[in-house]
Design an enzyme around this catalytic site. Structure first.
Site, PDB file in Angstrom:
ATOM      1  N   ASP A 194      -1.647  10.789  -4.738  1.00  0.00           N
ATOM      2  CA  ASP A 194      -2.304  11.881  -5.467  1.00  0.00           C
ATOM      3  C   ASP A 194      -3.219  12.712  -4.587  1.00  0.00           C
ATOM      4  O   ASP A 194      -3.556  12.315  -3.473  1.00  0.00           O
ATOM      5  CB  ASP A 194      -3.182  11.292  -6.571  1.00  0.00           C
ATOM      6  CG  ASP A 194      -4.468  10.683  -6.006  1.00  0.00           C
ATOM      7  OD1 ASP A 194      -4.365   9.864  -5.072  1.00  0.00           O
ATOM      8  OD2 ASP A 194      -5.556  11.040  -6.477  1.00  0.00           O
TER       9      ASP A 194
ATOM     10  N   GLU B 136       0.849  -1.204   0.000  1.00  0.00           N
ATOM     11  CA  GLU B 136       0.000   0.000   0.000  1.00  0.00           C
ATOM     12  C   GLU B 136       0.879   1.245   0.000  1.00  0.00           C
ATOM     13  O   GLU B 136       2.012   1.217   0.508  1.00  0.00           O
ATOM     14  CB  GLU B 136      -0.888  -0.065   1.256  1.00  0.00           C
ATOM     15  CG  GLU B 136      -1.766   1.120   1.550  1.00  0.00           C
ATOM     16  CD  GLU B 136      -2.866   1.392   0.523  1.00  0.00           C
ATOM     17  OE1 GLU B 136      -2.539   1.508  -0.670  1.00  0.00           O
ATOM     18  OE2 GLU B 136      -4.019   1.531   0.933  1.00  0.00           O
TER      19      GLU B 136
ATOM     20  N   ASP C 120      -3.845   5.419   6.546  1.00  0.00           N
ATOM     21  CA  ASP C 120      -4.333   6.587   7.281  1.00  0.00           C
ATOM     22  C   ASP C 120      -5.244   6.090   8.411  1.00  0.00           C
ATOM     23  O   ASP C 120      -4.757   5.749   9.492  1.00  0.00           O
ATOM     24  CB  ASP C 120      -5.060   7.501   6.272  1.00  0.00           C
ATOM     25  CG  ASP C 120      -5.487   8.828   6.848  1.00  0.00           C
ATOM     26  OD1 ASP C 120      -5.026   9.175   7.940  1.00  0.00           O
ATOM     27  OD2 ASP C 120      -6.289   9.537   6.200  1.00  0.00           O
TER      28      ASP C 120
HETATM   29  P1  IMP Z   1      -7.391   4.640   4.975  1.00  0.00           P
HETATM   30  O1  IMP Z   1      -8.462   3.626   4.688  1.00  0.00           O
HETATM   31  O2  IMP Z   1      -7.959   5.821   5.719  1.00  0.00           O
HETATM   32  O3  IMP Z   1      -6.193   4.067   5.688  1.00  0.00           O
HETATM   33  O4  IMP Z   1      -6.996   5.243   3.589  1.00  0.00           O
HETATM   34  C1  IMP Z   1      -5.857   4.946   2.914  1.00  0.00           C
HETATM   35  C2  IMP Z   1      -5.989   5.479   1.510  1.00  0.00           C
HETATM   36  O5  IMP Z   1      -6.353   6.867   1.536  1.00  0.00           O
HETATM   37  C3  IMP Z   1      -4.644   5.430   0.816  1.00  0.00           C
HETATM   38  O6  IMP Z   1      -4.516   4.243   0.073  1.00  0.00           O
HETATM   39  C4  IMP Z   1      -4.684   6.633  -0.076  1.00  0.00           C
HETATM   40  O7  IMP Z   1      -5.318   6.294  -1.299  1.00  0.00           O
HETATM   41  C5  IMP Z   1      -5.565   7.619   0.671  1.00  0.00           C
HETATM   42  N1  IMP Z   1      -4.732   8.550   1.465  1.00  0.00           N
HETATM   43  C6  IMP Z   1      -4.655   8.659   2.805  1.00  0.00           C
HETATM   44  N2  IMP Z   1      -3.788   9.627   3.177  1.00  0.00           N
HETATM   45  C7  IMP Z   1      -3.295  10.134   2.031  1.00  0.00           C
HETATM   46  C8  IMP Z   1      -2.321  11.150   1.739  1.00  0.00           C
HETATM   47  O8  IMP Z   1      -1.722  11.795   2.619  1.00  0.00           O
HETATM   48  N3  IMP Z   1      -2.089  11.379   0.415  1.00  0.00           N
HETATM   49  C9  IMP Z   1      -2.695  10.700  -0.594  1.00  0.00           C
HETATM   50  N4  IMP Z   1      -3.591   9.733  -0.359  1.00  0.00           N
HETATM   51  C10 IMP Z   1      -3.902   9.455   0.937  1.00  0.00           C
HETATM   52 MG    MG Z   2      -4.607   4.120  -2.020  1.00  0.00          MG
END
Ligand code: IMP
Ligand code: MG
Length: 184
Positions: A153, A93, A97
């Protein structure tokens, strides 16, 4: 836009991750799975630093939400093609986040019969974590900030930057909306 990790720093860290993964998987079957689109550059670099036999596959996830926040409502828009029963999977990945996407995907793959699911993420961003998911191979650890470049992105922009930079997501979205052509 502020540089956070230079292309050189990224290359060095990817090499280290590859060495560790090579050690850990020596003599075991490995299926490396790239999470599209964000991980495409990291994945291509990482697999070339893994010096053990492996196979690859791709998944693509969509998460409903704004450009900078994942809502937790996750959809698999491109499923894995390999038969994953009894396979050791390494999910690759770009950035973790909240952890909701990876936690959903790991559970999904485990339900499909994978014997083990590990996670390698280039950036482990901690502040907004909502799950207890463990990143087995973190590249860089960061408290907060919105990052772009090296595959990452904002509204599909900046994926081709060779380095990783921090941007203000609100400002970026405003600028992108102003760029949208309109009928006159
Ligand atoms: P999560 O489900 O909140 O952990 O989201 C992760 C996904 O959110 C990543 O695979 C990214 O596509 C997007 N994402 C989270 N933070 C960022 C960032 O700082 N920059 C770009 N994409 C992000
Ligand atoms: Mg992603």
């Amino acid at each position: 836009m502020k540089e956070i990790y230079s292309a050189r720093q990224i290359a060095g860290r990817v090499r280290e991750l590859g060495e560790k993964i090579t050690e850990d998987y020596r003599g075991r079957e490995l299926l490396a799975v790239c999470i599209l689109k964000g991980a495409f550059i990291f994945f291509a670099d990482l697999v070339r630093c893994i010096n053990t036999e492996l196979k690859i596959d791709f998944v693509r996830l969509s998460s409903y939400g704004s450009h900078a926040d994942s809502s937790g409502s996750i959809l698999i828009t491109r499923d894995i093609e390999t038969d994953i029963r009894n396979k050791n999977i390494l999910l690759v990945e770009d950035i973790v986040d909240t952890g909701l996407s990876l936690s959903y995907l790991s559970r999904y793959l485990q339900k499909k019969g994978a014997s083990e699911v590990r996670i390698c993420a280039l950036v482990d961003k901690r502040e907004r974590r909502k799950t207890s998911i463990r990143v087995n191979y973190p590249g860089f650890t960061l408290q907060k900030g919105f990052l772009v470049g090296y595959g990452l992105d904002i509204a599909e922009k900046y994926r081709n930057l060779p380095e990783i930079c921090e941007v203000d997501p609100d400002k970026e979205i405003k600028a992108i909306n102003q760029e949208t052509p309109y009928d006159c």
